[in-house]
Design a protein around this motif. Structure first.
Motif, PDB file in Angstrom:
ATOM      1  N   ALA A   1       0.845  -1.197   0.000  1.00 18.83           N
ATOM      2  CA  ALA A   1       0.000   0.000   0.000  1.00 18.83           C
ATOM      3  C   ALA A   1       0.880   1.247   0.000  1.00 18.83           C
ATOM      4  O   ALA A   1       2.064   1.184   0.325  1.00 18.83           O
ATOM      5  N   ASP A   2       0.310   2.377  -0.357  1.00 19.57           N
ATOM      6  CA  ASP A   2       1.060   3.630  -0.374  1.00 19.57           C
ATOM      7  C   ASP A   2       1.711   3.937   0.974  1.00 19.57           C
ATOM      8  O   ASP A   2       2.747   4.580   1.035  1.00 19.57           O
ATOM      9  N   SER A   3       1.102   3.449   2.056  1.00 16.33           N
ATOM     10  CA  SER A   3       1.649   3.676   3.400  1.00 16.33           C
ATOM     11  C   SER A   3       2.857   2.786   3.680  1.00 16.33           C
ATOM     12  O   SER A   3       3.540   2.966   4.682  1.00 16.33           O
ATOM     13  N   GLY A   4       3.101   1.794   2.816  1.00 19.01           N
ATOM     14  CA  GLY A   4       4.209   0.867   3.001  1.00 19.01           C
ATOM     15  C   GLY A   4       3.801  -0.453   3.628  1.00 19.01           C
ATOM     16  O   GLY A   4       4.618  -1.362   3.731  1.00 19.01           O
ATOM     17  N   THR A   5       2.538  -0.584   4.047  1.00 17.86           N
ATOM     18  CA  THR A   5       2.094  -1.841   4.644  1.00 17.86           C
ATOM     19  C   THR A   5       1.919  -2.912   3.575  1.00 17.86           C
ATOM     20  O   THR A   5       1.616  -2.619   2.420  1.00 17.86           O
ATOM     21  N   GLU A   6       2.129  -4.150   3.984  1.00 19.06           N
ATOM     22  CA  GLU A   6       1.985  -5.304   3.097  1.00 19.06           C
ATOM     23  C   GLU A   6       1.186  -6.358   3.850  1.00 19.06           C
ATOM     24  O   GLU A   6       1.643  -6.868   4.873  1.00 19.06           O
ATOM     25  N   MET A   7      -0.019  -6.645   3.357  1.00 19.17           N
ATOM     26  CA  MET A   7      -0.891  -7.586   4.051  1.00 19.17           C
ATOM     27  C   MET A   7      -2.026  -8.012   3.144  1.00 19.17           C
ATOM     28  O   MET A   7      -2.308  -7.372   2.130  1.00 19.17           O
ATOM     29  N   LEU A   8      -2.683  -9.074   3.547  1.00 10.61           N
ATOM     30  CA  LEU A   8      -3.937  -9.483   2.942  1.00 10.61           C
ATOM     31  C   LEU A   8      -5.029  -9.119   3.936  1.00 10.61           C
ATOM     32  O   LEU A   8      -5.037  -9.617   5.063  1.00 10.61           O
ATOM     33  N   HIS A   9      -5.922  -8.230   3.547  1.00 15.38           N
ATOM     34  CA  HIS A   9      -7.070  -7.851   4.378  1.00 15.38           C
ATOM     35  C   HIS A   9      -8.250  -8.688   3.902  1.00 15.38           C
ATOM     36  O   HIS A   9      -8.565  -8.699   2.712  1.00 15.38           O
ATOM     37  N   MET A  10      -8.890  -9.422   4.831  1.00 14.04           N
ATOM     38  CA  MET A  10     -10.015 -10.289   4.487  1.00 14.04           C
ATOM     39  C   MET A  10     -11.280  -9.868   5.225  1.00 14.04           C
ATOM     40  O   MET A  10     -11.234  -9.580   6.415  1.00 14.04           O
ATOM     41  N   GLU A  11     -12.394  -9.846   4.483  1.00  9.24           N
ATOM     42  CA  GLU A  11     -13.708  -9.601   5.072  1.00  9.24           C
ATOM     43  C   GLU A  11     -14.640 -10.727   4.655  1.00  9.24           C
ATOM     44  O   GLU A  11     -14.491 -11.298   3.571  1.00  9.24           O
ATOM     45  N   VAL A  12     -15.632 -11.029   5.515  1.00  8.53           N
ATOM     46  CA  VAL A  12     -16.586 -12.098   5.255  1.00  8.53           C
ATOM     47  C   VAL A  12     -18.008 -11.569   5.472  1.00  8.53           C
ATOM     48  O   VAL A  12     -18.276 -10.878   6.457  1.00  8.53           O
ATOM     49  N   TYR A  13     -18.901 -11.937   4.559  1.00  5.27           N
ATOM     50  CA  TYR A  13     -20.312 -11.531   4.621  1.00  5.27           C
ATOM     51  C   TYR A  13     -21.189 -12.763   4.475  1.00  5.27           C
ATOM     52  O   TYR A  13     -20.875 -13.670   3.698  1.00  5.27           O
ATOM     53  N   TYR A  14     -22.302 -12.776   5.195  1.00  9.62           N
ATOM     54  CA  TYR A  14     -23.222 -13.907   5.155  1.00  9.62           C
ATOM     55  C   TYR A  14     -23.849 -14.070   3.770  1.00  9.62           C
ATOM     56  O   TYR A  14     -24.065 -15.171   3.301  1.00  9.62           O
ATOM     57  N   GLY A  15     -24.160 -12.951   3.133  1.00  4.62           N
ATOM     58  CA  GLY A  15     -24.690 -12.989   1.775  1.00  4.62           C
ATOM     59  C   GLY A  15     -26.189 -12.802   1.670  1.00  4.62           C
ATOM     60  O   GLY A  15     -26.763 -13.038   0.604  1.00  4.62           O
ATOM     61  N   ASP A  16     -26.832 -12.369   2.741  1.00  5.17           N
ATOM     62  CA  ASP A  16     -28.282 -12.206   2.700  1.00  5.17           C
ATOM     63  C   ASP A  16     -28.737 -10.747   2.714  1.00  5.17           C
ATOM     64  O   ASP A  16     -29.909 -10.459   2.935  1.00  5.17           O
ATOM     65  N   SER A  17     -27.821  -9.812   2.449  1.00  5.54           N
ATOM     66  CA  SER A  17     -28.167  -8.392   2.347  1.00  5.54           C
ATOM     67  C   SER A  17     -27.930  -7.911   0.923  1.00  5.54           C
ATOM     68  O   SER A  17     -27.362  -8.629   0.107  1.00  5.54           O
ATOM     69  N   GLU A  18     -28.313  -6.693   0.651  1.00 10.43           N
ATOM     70  CA  GLU A  18     -28.198  -6.126  -0.697  1.00 10.43           C
ATOM     71  C   GLU A  18     -27.207  -4.964  -0.715  1.00 10.43           C
ATOM     72  O   GLU A  18     -26.966  -4.323   0.292  1.00 10.43           O
ATOM     73  N   GLY A  19     -26.679  -4.678  -1.893  1.00 11.66           N
ATOM     74  CA  GLY A  19     -25.869  -3.481  -2.107  1.00 11.66           C
ATOM     75  C   GLY A  19     -24.387  -3.684  -1.880  1.00 11.66           C
ATOM     76  O   GLY A  19     -23.906  -4.795  -1.636  1.00 11.66           O
ATOM     77  N   SER A  20     -23.685  -2.580  -1.969  1.00  6.54           N
ATOM     78  CA  SER A  20     -22.234  -2.558  -1.810  1.00  6.54           C
ATOM     79  C   SER A  20     -21.833  -3.078  -0.435  1.00  6.54           C
ATOM     80  O   SER A  20     -22.542  -2.865   0.550  1.00  6.54           O
ATOM     81  N   LEU A  21     -20.679  -3.734  -0.357  1.00  5.03           N
ATOM     82  CA  LEU A  21     -20.200  -4.224   0.933  1.00  5.03           C
ATOM     83  C   LEU A  21     -19.786  -3.079   1.841  1.00  5.03           C
ATOM     84  O   LEU A  21     -19.954  -3.153   3.051  1.00  5.03           O
ATOM     85  N   THR A  22     -19.233  -2.014   1.274  1.00  2.00           N
ATOM     86  CA  THR A  22     -18.913  -0.829   2.051  1.00  2.00           C
ATOM     87  C   THR A  22     -20.143   0.068   2.064  1.00  2.00           C
ATOM     88  O   THR A  22     -20.622   0.483   1.003  1.00  2.00           O
TER      89      THR A  22
END
Length: 151
Positions: free
Chosen positions: A96-117
């Motif tokens: 990332a531009d900040s210099g961090t190196e990582m895998l960021h993971m998010e999980v959703y149940y899948g029963d809602s609508e629209g953008s995850l953010t």
């Protein structure tokens, strides 16, 4: 303190404070060097590929069981509609531009609508913590991902 590959510690954990306490961390950050390959945890279909954070990308995969995994802070060659099988290459970790190196993971149940953010949402169906994650209401605590084997 030296952080080892794949570790999730401190502010990299789910629900840790962000933005001076204005929001909570919606995922897990797995420490990984730039270029580390990221493989699909489950089979599914790519539903979105988009810029995520500090010139890194996110890949959202709707899994065969209806849940959604968001693999973030990576580069990818995947496109919307691509099918992935468990173990397929999703992308590689970016710096990332900040210099961090990582895998960021998010999980959703899948029963809602629209953008995850969803910056206006403060209500969560599956999380008891009264925190503001700025995510869709079907966000799940991804801490169980720490127990998966690393290739």
């Amino acid at each position: 303190m030296r952080v080892e590959f794949g570790e999730v510690i401190g502010s990299r954990t789910f629900a840790s404070s962000r933005g001076g306490g204005k929001r909570a961390h919606a995922g897990l950050d797995f420490v990984a060097p730039h270029g580390t390959k990221v493989y699909a945890i489950t089979a599914g279909v790519v539903q979105r590929v988009a810029m995520f954070y500090q010139n890194t990308w996110a890949v959202e995969v709707k899994n065969d069981d209806g849940s959604i995994l968001r693999y973030c802070e990576i580069s990818t060659d995947l496109e919307v509609g691509d099918k992935v099988s468990q173990g397929d290459l999703v992308g590689t970790v970016l710096r990332a531009d900040s210099g961090t190196e990582m895998l960021h993971m998010e999980v959703y149940y899948g029963d809602s609508e629209g953008s995850l953010t969803q910056t206006g949402n403060k209500s969560y169906q599956y999380i008891d913590e009264p925190k503001n994650f700025l995510r869709r209401s079907d966000l799940l605590d991804p801490t169980f991902l720490k127990d998966l084997p690393v290739k």
